[in-house]
Structures are given as structure tokens and as C-alpha cells.
Write an enzyme that holds these catalytic residues in place. Sequence first.
Site, PDB file in Angstrom:
ATOM      1  N   HIS A 132      50.627  31.928 -31.648  1.00  0.00           N
ATOM      2  CA  HIS A 132      50.313  31.092 -30.485  1.00  0.00           C
ATOM      3  C   HIS A 132      49.765  32.021 -29.395  1.00  0.00           C
ATOM      4  O   HIS A 132      50.138  33.196 -29.341  1.00  0.00           O
ATOM      5  CB  HIS A 132      51.621  30.423 -30.027  1.00  0.00           C
ATOM      6  CG  HIS A 132      51.479  29.415 -28.941  1.00  0.00           C
ATOM      7  ND1 HIS A 132      51.389  29.763 -27.618  1.00  0.00           N
ATOM      8  CD2 HIS A 132      51.455  28.059 -28.977  1.00  0.00           C
ATOM      9  CE1 HIS A 132      51.306  28.655 -26.889  1.00  0.00           C
ATOM     10  NE2 HIS A 132      51.338  27.615 -27.683  1.00  0.00           N
ATOM     11  N   ASP A 209      58.977  35.058 -32.122  1.00  0.00           N
ATOM     12  CA  ASP A 209      58.659  33.841 -31.378  1.00  0.00           C
ATOM     13  C   ASP A 209      59.298  32.693 -32.154  1.00  0.00           C
ATOM     14  O   ASP A 209      58.796  32.267 -33.200  1.00  0.00           O
ATOM     15  CB  ASP A 209      57.137  33.681 -31.283  1.00  0.00           C
ATOM     16  CG  ASP A 209      56.736  32.327 -30.696  1.00  0.00           C
ATOM     17  OD1 ASP A 209      57.604  31.446 -30.552  1.00  0.00           O
ATOM     18  OD2 ASP A 209      55.535  32.162 -30.387  1.00  0.00           O
ATOM     19  N   GLN A 212      59.199  27.319 -32.659  1.00  0.00           N
ATOM     20  CA  GLN A 212      59.125  26.206 -33.626  1.00  0.00           C
ATOM     21  C   GLN A 212      60.199  26.310 -34.702  1.00  0.00           C
ATOM     22  O   GLN A 212      60.184  25.537 -35.657  1.00  0.00           O
ATOM     23  CB  GLN A 212      57.741  26.190 -34.295  1.00  0.00           C
ATOM     24  CG  GLN A 212      56.584  26.014 -33.356  1.00  0.00           C
ATOM     25  CD  GLN A 212      56.486  24.600 -32.778  1.00  0.00           C
ATOM     26  OE1 GLN A 212      57.155  23.666 -33.222  1.00  0.00           O
ATOM     27  NE2 GLN A 212      55.662  24.442 -31.757  1.00  0.00           N
ATOM     28  N   LYS A 235      61.379  21.615 -27.185  1.00  0.00           N
ATOM     29  CA  LYS A 235      60.901  21.191 -28.506  1.00  0.00           C
ATOM     30  C   LYS A 235      62.083  20.781 -29.387  1.00  0.00           C
ATOM     31  O   LYS A 235      61.916  20.449 -30.548  1.00  0.00           O
ATOM     32  CB  LYS A 235      60.143  22.339 -29.171  1.00  0.00           C
ATOM     33  CG  LYS A 235      58.874  22.759 -28.410  1.00  0.00           C
ATOM     34  CD  LYS A 235      58.209  23.911 -29.105  1.00  0.00           C
ATOM     35  CE  LYS A 235      57.149  24.590 -28.270  1.00  0.00           C
ATOM     36  NZ  LYS A 235      55.947  23.788 -28.048  1.00  0.00           N
ATOM     37  N   CYS A 373      46.580  25.947 -29.057  1.00  0.00           N
ATOM     38  CA  CYS A 373      46.800  27.290 -28.486  1.00  0.00           C
ATOM     39  C   CYS A 373      46.867  28.350 -29.585  1.00  0.00           C
ATOM     40  O   CYS A 373      47.601  29.333 -29.471  1.00  0.00           O
ATOM     41  CB  CYS A 373      48.061  27.339 -27.620  1.00  0.00           C
ATOM     42  SG  CYS A 373      48.002  26.220 -26.232  1.00  0.00           S
TER      43      CYS A 373
HETATM   44  N1  7TS Z   1      55.059  29.823 -29.424  1.00  0.00           N
HETATM   45  C1  7TS Z   1      54.875  28.816 -30.282  1.00  0.00           C
HETATM   46  C2  7TS Z   1      54.911  29.068 -31.757  1.00  0.00           C
HETATM   47  C3  7TS Z   1      54.653  27.535 -29.791  1.00  0.00           C
HETATM   48  O1  7TS Z   1      54.473  26.531 -30.640  1.00  0.00           O
HETATM   49  C4  7TS Z   1      54.602  27.319 -28.395  1.00  0.00           C
HETATM   50  C5  7TS Z   1      54.276  25.980 -27.807  1.00  0.00           C
HETATM   51  C6  7TS Z   1      54.856  28.408 -27.556  1.00  0.00           C
HETATM   52  C7  7TS Z   1      55.062  29.647 -28.101  1.00  0.00           C
HETATM   53  C8  7TS Z   1      54.926  28.263 -26.075  1.00  0.00           C
HETATM   54  O2  7TS Z   1      56.104  27.594 -25.743  1.00  0.00           O
HETATM   55  P1  7TS Z   1      56.397  27.170 -24.228  1.00  0.00           P
HETATM   56  O3  7TS Z   1      57.647  26.344 -24.326  1.00  0.00           O
HETATM   57  O4  7TS Z   1      56.559  28.402 -23.447  1.00  0.00           O
HETATM   58  O5  7TS Z   1      55.210  26.351 -23.811  1.00  0.00           O
HETATM   59  N2  7TS Z   1      53.498  25.158 -28.656  1.00  0.00           N
HETATM   60  C9  7TS Z   1      52.845  24.034 -28.318  1.00  0.00           C
HETATM   61  C10 7TS Z   1      52.149  23.246 -29.234  1.00  0.00           C
HETATM   62  O6  7TS Z   1      52.108  23.454 -30.447  1.00  0.00           O
HETATM   63  N3  7TS Z   1      51.576  22.221 -28.594  1.00  0.00           N
HETATM   64  O7  7TS Z   1      51.867  22.327 -27.293  1.00  0.00           O
HETATM   65  C11 7TS Z   1      52.646  23.454 -27.103  1.00  0.00           C
END
Ligand code: 7TS
Length: 415
Positions: A132, A209, A212, A235, A373
Amino acid sequence: MTAEALVHSVLDSLAVRSDFPALQQTVRGGKRLVYLDNAATSQKPRAVIDAVQKFYERDNGSVHRGVYELSERATAVYEGARKKIARFLNAKDAREIVLLRGTSEAINLVAYTYGRKNVRAGDEILITEMEHHSNIVPWQMLCEATGAVLKVAPITDAGEVDLQAFEKLLSAKTKIVSAVYVSNSLGTVNPIAQMSALAHAAGAVMIVDGAQAAPHFLVDVQAIGADFFAFSPHKMYGPSGIGALYGRYELLDAMPPFLGGGHMISNVTFAKTTYAKPPAKFEAGTPNMEGAAGLAAAIDYVQALGIDAIDAHEQLLLKYATDALAKVAGLRIIGTAARKVGVVSFVLDGVHPHDVGSILDRHGVCVRAGHHCTQPVMERFKVPATTRASFGVYNTMEDVDALVEGLAAVRKVFS
Ligand code: 7TS
């Protein structure tokens, strides 16, 4: 047993669905809401909404600082959430959990503090091609600041990390390996313990990371050998604006602070300021207390359902959806790894994913269309974008059927 009965045998998704107020509404002129964008953010169960509301109604007060009962309660809620995350991720000690806004902030914190302290010009940072942007850009910024070099392990046509290439890219120069546990655009579950072991053998620290991963299966930060692990509870049926960084205590203790301000200090004079011990050292300012209350309720919620039951449920949905989508003419699934979570990305011949998403929306089906992303993943598979359906505890086979029916409607528009 029919496939539908099998899905209900591991998790009663219809009963689960009734826990989520947002899912009780109709959209686009009376259509049943089919929410398939869980990889972006999940809906919230009543228990989480109530915990946030209860905090505001009863416990709101200055965390860590006050001497009155409300402040004590707010502190108990906040620190209780930290302990709950520590147990949930199997950290050794609650002091290894830094409460932040989410995965993006967690990775930036490590890049900025651990990175600037330990990385020099010519050192290398290894990531993978399926990261990501949150796990790419902070490392590019660190490389710009230090003169370090970013290396990228390629992925295969199935969307799995090429482990041989990954291993070859490791050397004594590698100071940091940072990899996604589960890809948000491909669904791939990486062999993260094996990757950690290889990183450690090269003398690097391993950052995972986990955005997910935690919503879908049991995570054990010690078993996978993570030195740092980033987590986004929004999530996982929890509130947004709160998340966590797990870091091994010795590492956190040796790191310089990130943001300066209240609570992160031991003593302040104009001549010299000394810092608090972790995790306070990384938690400047008044934190998201109500978010912590909701996050604790989200962990209770998934544990009450049973994380193994959640995993089994989503695996059944993944199989059902993969089989059903494979039969849609002109559809190609992007991401066919042997081990996946409930994420299906696909492209439809001759139709832009944004058009697919917009037409599905007219049928009440919420999917994500875009690069998710992960622009380098799109480049790897030579597609501008994909349409992505991602499943959660409340999804049913009926939801998958609605997706497939919606795709038939897309085809009609573009035939
Ligand atoms: N890493 C992964 C693998 C992610 O899927 C996401 C967000 C992030 C980091 C960032 O997370 P945040 O909570 O700091 O925003 N992924 C997604 C997505 O798949 N669609 O919208 C956000």
C-alpha cells in the site's frame, strides 16, 4: 449441505448483519445495501457505537491527568484498550502498544524515528511490489532524508511475493524490511513469519503492515517475528481515527520521540527536556479516548464471534465469489494467490472499473474501484485500476449473488 447452509454453519451472517445499524438501510431508491468495501473500512456493530456513546455520556474526562473520578474512568478505558490490544495481538507487554491514528501513522512513526536514527547513506530498505502507498512513501521519504536505497521484491503473476528474489535482495546493507501481511488489492496472505526469519538472518528489523490481517484471522506478533506491527481497527468493525503500533519494547525504548508536546515528557525546562518511557513517549497530546472505548468493544465483538469462525466464513465466501466471478464472461481476477483473505479484485473486458463501480452502485452494491493506493500493483498487472469486492462478517452469499447480477447489468449497458 448446500453452500448457503455451510456459510451459516460457521457464522450466522444474517444474525450478525442485524448487529449493524448501517446495514439495515436501503440505498439508491429502496435497494438492499450490499456492502462489499470492507478492505477500505468496515461498518460498525451496535456494541461499538454504544461503547463510544457511553464514553461520552459517562466517562469523558482528561485522560492521564485529572484527579477526579471521570478522569480516572477515562484513563481506565484508555489503558484498558491498550491492554486488550496487547492480548489480541499477543504482545508480551501492554507497554509495547502505542496508540495512534492507524496504520499510516504507525509506519510513518517508525520510518521517522527508528529510521532516522538507524539508517545511513548506502543502507537499504526492502519492501515488496504489493505494498500500500502507506508502506512505500514513508520509506521513500526516509531514503530522501538519509541517502538510503529502497529495494523492491517483485511479485509473481499470481500476486505472491517471489521469495527467492526477496531473499536475494537481502544483504548486510539491509537495515529494514517492511512488508504487508495481507495485500489490500490482491488479497494475498504473505508467508510473513518466513519473511521475518529471512530479514532477521540478514540483520534487519521486520515491520509488518497488518492493516488487512487482524480483521480476518488470528495475529500473533511474536510468532510471526514482527519487530513492529501496524494495525487499523476501523477495518475491524472499530472506530476510525484510532489505531496502534506494536513495537518490541527495547526498540521503542531506544527510539527518539515522534511528535513533541504534553504527556510525552518526563521533565521540561528551557534548558533541557527529558522524555517519558514508551508508550507515552510516542503519544503527545490528548488522544482519541472515545475511539479507544470503541476499539475495545470491537475486539470484544470479533472475539465473541470467534476469529477462527470469521476466517472460515470469509474463506467460504471467497471460494463462492471466486467460482461465481470466474463464470462471468470477460472477467479476469487479479490476484490468484494460493492463500488469500476475502478480497476479489477483477477487471471486466472493455469496461473501466469506475463504470463497473457506478453501475453496481445503482443496484445497491458498494465496491471499490481504483488503484486501491497500490499503483505499483496496477502497473505490475498492466491495468489502470480494478474493481474490488472485499468481505466481512456480515456478508452473505446473497451479497455475492447481488454482485454477480449487478455485473450482468453492467454487461448489458456496455454490450
Ligand atoms: N496498509 C494497507 C495494507 C491498507 O489496506 C491500508 C488501507 C493502509 C495501510 C492504510 O491504513 P489507514 O487506516 O492508515 O488508512 N487500505 C485501504 C483500502 O484498501 N481502501 O481504502 C483504504
